[in-house]
Design an enzyme around this catalytic site. Structure first.
Site, PDB file in Angstrom:
ATOM      1  N   ASN A  61       0.841  -1.207   0.000  1.00  0.00           N
ATOM      2  CA  ASN A  61       0.000   0.000   0.000  1.00  0.00           C
ATOM      3  C   ASN A  61       0.873   1.253   0.000  1.00  0.00           C
ATOM      4  O   ASN A  61       1.948   1.288   0.599  1.00  0.00           O
ATOM      5  CB  ASN A  61      -1.028   0.002   1.141  1.00  0.00           C
ATOM      6  CG  ASN A  61      -0.452  -0.237   2.528  1.00  0.00           C
ATOM      7  OD1 ASN A  61       0.541  -0.919   2.680  1.00  0.00           O
ATOM      8  ND2 ASN A  61      -1.100   0.324   3.532  1.00  0.00           N
ATOM      9  N   GLU A  63       0.478   5.270   0.665  1.00  0.00           N
ATOM     10  CA  GLU A  63      -0.421   6.316   1.191  1.00  0.00           C
ATOM     11  C   GLU A  63       0.015   7.705   0.748  1.00  0.00           C
ATOM     12  O   GLU A  63       1.070   7.891   0.120  1.00  0.00           O
ATOM     13  CB  GLU A  63      -0.496   6.188   2.714  1.00  0.00           C
ATOM     14  CG  GLU A  63      -1.109   4.843   3.114  1.00  0.00           C
ATOM     15  CD  GLU A  63      -1.404   4.719   4.597  1.00  0.00           C
ATOM     16  OE1 GLU A  63      -0.945   5.555   5.401  1.00  0.00           O
ATOM     17  OE2 GLU A  63      -2.117   3.755   4.953  1.00  0.00           O
ATOM     18  N   GLU A  74      -3.255  -4.267  -3.083  1.00  0.00           N
ATOM     19  CA  GLU A  74      -3.766  -5.130  -4.154  1.00  0.00           C
ATOM     20  C   GLU A  74      -3.848  -4.376  -5.473  1.00  0.00           C
ATOM     21  O   GLU A  74      -3.494  -4.892  -6.535  1.00  0.00           O
ATOM     22  CB  GLU A  74      -5.175  -5.655  -3.812  1.00  0.00           C
ATOM     23  CG  GLU A  74      -5.250  -6.513  -2.563  1.00  0.00           C
ATOM     24  CD  GLU A  74      -5.560  -5.712  -1.306  1.00  0.00           C
ATOM     25  OE1 GLU A  74      -4.970  -4.628  -1.126  1.00  0.00           O
ATOM     26  OE2 GLU A  74      -6.383  -6.175  -0.505  1.00  0.00           O
ATOM     27  N   CYS A 111     -10.398  -4.853   0.288  1.00  0.00           N
ATOM     28  CA  CYS A 111     -11.499  -3.884   0.399  1.00  0.00           C
ATOM     29  C   CYS A 111     -12.368  -3.946  -0.853  1.00  0.00           C
ATOM     30  O   CYS A 111     -12.014  -4.579  -1.856  1.00  0.00           O
ATOM     31  CB  CYS A 111     -10.949  -2.478   0.614  1.00  0.00           C
ATOM     32  SG  CYS A 111     -10.370  -1.679  -0.896  1.00  0.00           S
ATOM     33  N   CYS A 114     -10.776  -2.814  -4.177  1.00  0.00           N
ATOM     34  CA  CYS A 114      -9.808  -3.806  -4.678  1.00  0.00           C
ATOM     35  C   CYS A 114     -10.526  -4.999  -5.287  1.00  0.00           C
ATOM     36  O   CYS A 114     -10.117  -5.536  -6.314  1.00  0.00           O
ATOM     37  CB  CYS A 114      -8.866  -4.245  -3.563  1.00  0.00           C
ATOM     38  SG  CYS A 114      -7.683  -2.958  -3.132  1.00  0.00           S
TER      39      CYS A 114
END
Ligand code: THU
Length: 159
Positions: A61, A63, A74, A111, A114
């Site tokens: 990930n 950010e 993902e 999520c 994704c």
């Protein structure tokens, strides 16, 4: 009339129950997770994708100070794969996420955004992608297709 969706998933007790390629994917997802860029949530996620040619693509990930500009592990990984290997089929996607210092947790599923993105690539390649999501302690859930995680999915057939 009431109807039901049935979702199937496999619960894999521990790392030792994985086969060799699955262990490699677990190891690579765990390793890349260490360098996830997650200074705001401190929730780090690693992803490893197995291609049909045996190559493994990893990502984490990423950010951003403008929070919604960040991206999940993902999608970082599958978009890179789609951009660089457009004709190569994806066989498996492995994801491990947890708060940075966590030593055990339940498997964290992808999520919603994704799931939608993974579905796009599954539809594009006309072949299912096996999804694994694991806890750092080694409990793993596995589905045979992203559709098991995304009932009533929206895809290009509606356009
Ligand atoms: N995150 C992922 O990388 N994958 C998911 O499926 C869920 C959430 C990231 C996004 C954000 O950087 C952090 O985890 C907390 O939401």
């Amino acid at each position: 009339m009431e109807k039901q969706f049935i979702t199937h998933f496999e619960s894999i007790e521990s790392y030792n129950h994985l086969n060799e390629i699955e262990k490699t994917l677990f190891d690579k997802a765990l390793k890349i997770r260490e360098i996830a860029y997650a200074p705001y949530s401190d929730f780090t996620v690693g992803c490893a994708i197995l291609l049909e040619n045996g190559e493994i693509i990893t990502g984490s990930n990423q950010e951003n100070a403008a929070y919604p500009s960040g991206l999940c592990a993902e999608r970082t990984t599958i978009f890179y794969t789609g951009a660089n290997f457009p004709g190569v089929k994806i066989k498996k996607l492995f994801v491990i996420g947890a708060p940075r210092k966590a030593t055990s947790s339940t498997p964290i599923p992808p999520c919603g955004a994704c799931r939608q993105s993974i579905l796009e690539y599954e539809a594009k390649q006309e072949e299912t992608i096996e999804i694994y999501f694991a806890s750092v302690a080694g409990e793993i859930f596995k589905t045979k297709s992203i559709r098991d995680l995304l009932p009533f999915s929206f895809d290009s057939s509606f356009l």
